[in-house]
Design a protein around this motif. Sequence first.
Motif, PDB file in Angstrom:
ATOM      1  N   PRO A  66      -0.972  10.792 -10.444  1.00 26.52           N
ATOM      2  CA  PRO A  66      -1.508  10.533  -9.099  1.00 26.52           C
ATOM      3  C   PRO A  66      -0.889   9.266  -8.509  1.00 26.52           C
ATOM      4  CG  PRO A  66      -3.261  10.959 -10.665  1.00 26.52           C
ATOM      5  CD  PRO A  66      -1.994  10.839 -11.448  1.00 26.52           C
ATOM      6  N   HIS A  67      -0.651   9.282  -7.227  1.00 25.82           N
ATOM      7  CA  HIS A  67      -0.040   8.138  -6.565  1.00 25.82           C
ATOM      8  C   HIS A  67      -0.666   7.984  -5.184  1.00 25.82           C
ATOM      9  CE1 HIS A  67       2.287  11.298  -4.626  1.00 25.82           C
ATOM     10  NE2 HIS A  67       2.598  11.722  -5.823  1.00 25.82           N
ATOM     11  N   LEU A  68      -0.086   7.172  -4.333  1.00 27.65           N
ATOM     12  CA  LEU A  68      -0.673   6.855  -3.039  1.00 27.65           C
ATOM     13  C   LEU A  68      -0.854   8.069  -2.140  1.00 27.65           C
ATOM     14  CD1 LEU A  68       1.115   3.487  -2.248  1.00 27.65           C
ATOM     15  CD2 LEU A  68      -1.222   3.844  -3.026  1.00 27.65           C
ATOM     16  N   GLN A  69      -0.061   9.108  -2.337  1.00 28.62           N
ATOM     17  CA  GLN A  69      -0.204  10.294  -1.513  1.00 28.62           C
ATOM     18  C   GLN A  69      -1.398  11.145  -1.941  1.00 28.62           C
ATOM     19  OE1 GLN A  69       3.644  12.046  -1.938  1.00 28.62           O
ATOM     20  NE2 GLN A  69       4.503  10.903  -0.220  1.00 28.62           N
ATOM     21  N   VAL A  70      -1.908  10.921  -3.158  1.00 30.36           N
ATOM     22  CA  VAL A  70      -3.027  11.701  -3.661  1.00 30.36           C
ATOM     23  C   VAL A  70      -4.348  11.003  -3.349  1.00 30.36           C
ATOM     24  CG1 VAL A  70      -4.105  12.632  -5.738  1.00 30.36           C
ATOM     25  CG2 VAL A  70      -1.628  12.716  -5.476  1.00 30.36           C
ATOM     26  N   TYR A  71      -4.406   9.712  -3.601  1.00 30.85           N
ATOM     27  CA  TYR A  71      -5.642   8.965  -3.391  1.00 30.85           C
ATOM     28  C   TYR A  71      -5.737   8.474  -1.957  1.00 30.85           C
ATOM     29  CZ  TYR A  71      -6.267   8.713  -8.440  1.00 30.85           C
ATOM     30  OH  TYR A  71      -6.444   9.018  -9.746  1.00 30.85           O
ATOM     31  N   ARG A  72      -6.956   8.483  -1.411  1.00 35.61           N
ATOM     32  CA  ARG A  72      -7.146   7.875  -0.098  1.00 35.61           C
ATOM     33  C   ARG A  72      -7.357   6.381  -0.288  1.00 35.61           C
ATOM     34  NH1 ARG A  72     -12.560   6.922   1.083  1.00 35.61           N
ATOM     35  NH2 ARG A  72     -13.967   7.899  -0.385  1.00 35.61           N
ATOM     36  N   SER A 121      -8.681  -0.966  -3.632  1.00 34.68           N
ATOM     37  CA  SER A 121      -7.228  -0.914  -3.865  1.00 34.68           C
ATOM     38  C   SER A 121      -6.498  -1.844  -2.909  1.00 34.68           C
ATOM     39  CB  SER A 121      -6.709   0.519  -3.735  1.00 34.68           C
ATOM     40  OG  SER A 121      -6.979   1.034  -2.453  1.00 34.68           O
ATOM     41  N   GLN A 173      -8.758   2.747  -0.409  1.00 38.26           N
ATOM     42  CA  GLN A 173     -10.100   2.195  -0.548  1.00 38.26           C
ATOM     43  C   GLN A 173     -10.008   0.687  -0.421  1.00 38.26           C
ATOM     44  OE1 GLN A 173     -11.864   3.508  -4.218  1.00 38.26           O
ATOM     45  NE2 GLN A 173     -11.081   5.569  -3.981  1.00 38.26           N
TER      46      GLN A 173
END
Length: 130
Positions: free
Chosen positions: A10-16, A21, A18
């Motif tokens: 998982p990377h920045l394109q997967v996680y929204r 972060s 916050q």
Amino acid sequence: MSRSQRPLSPHLQVYRPQITSALSILFRIAGVATSLGIFLMVWWLVAGATGAEYYNTFSEILGSAIGRLVLFGWTLALVYHLCNGVRHLFWDAGKGLALESIQPTAIMVIVSSVALTLGLWILAYSTGGL
């Protein structure tokens, strides 16, 4: 298994994004900015030790609009790094790790960083330090 079929981490394109972060990234950036500001302090000390002419040149540079902006940014980075570092110390002690307290303490770090930075600059201006 071919390279294209392997799962990706998982990377920045997967996680929204916050607030945690964002503050973590800012904490690292502020640490680097604070460290780079040490060169500014060394320059100030060398200018003071070299003589009045060199010190006056240094003062003119930092007294300019860009110089003051750099100083303000450095102060903000230093104060933010301090405030978030205190938050990390509480975490190291096992305090404030509950999900309900993460966002309020993050907001507290941001507000206290801005307030302390502005307070320091107002104090410096009121005493004629800047």
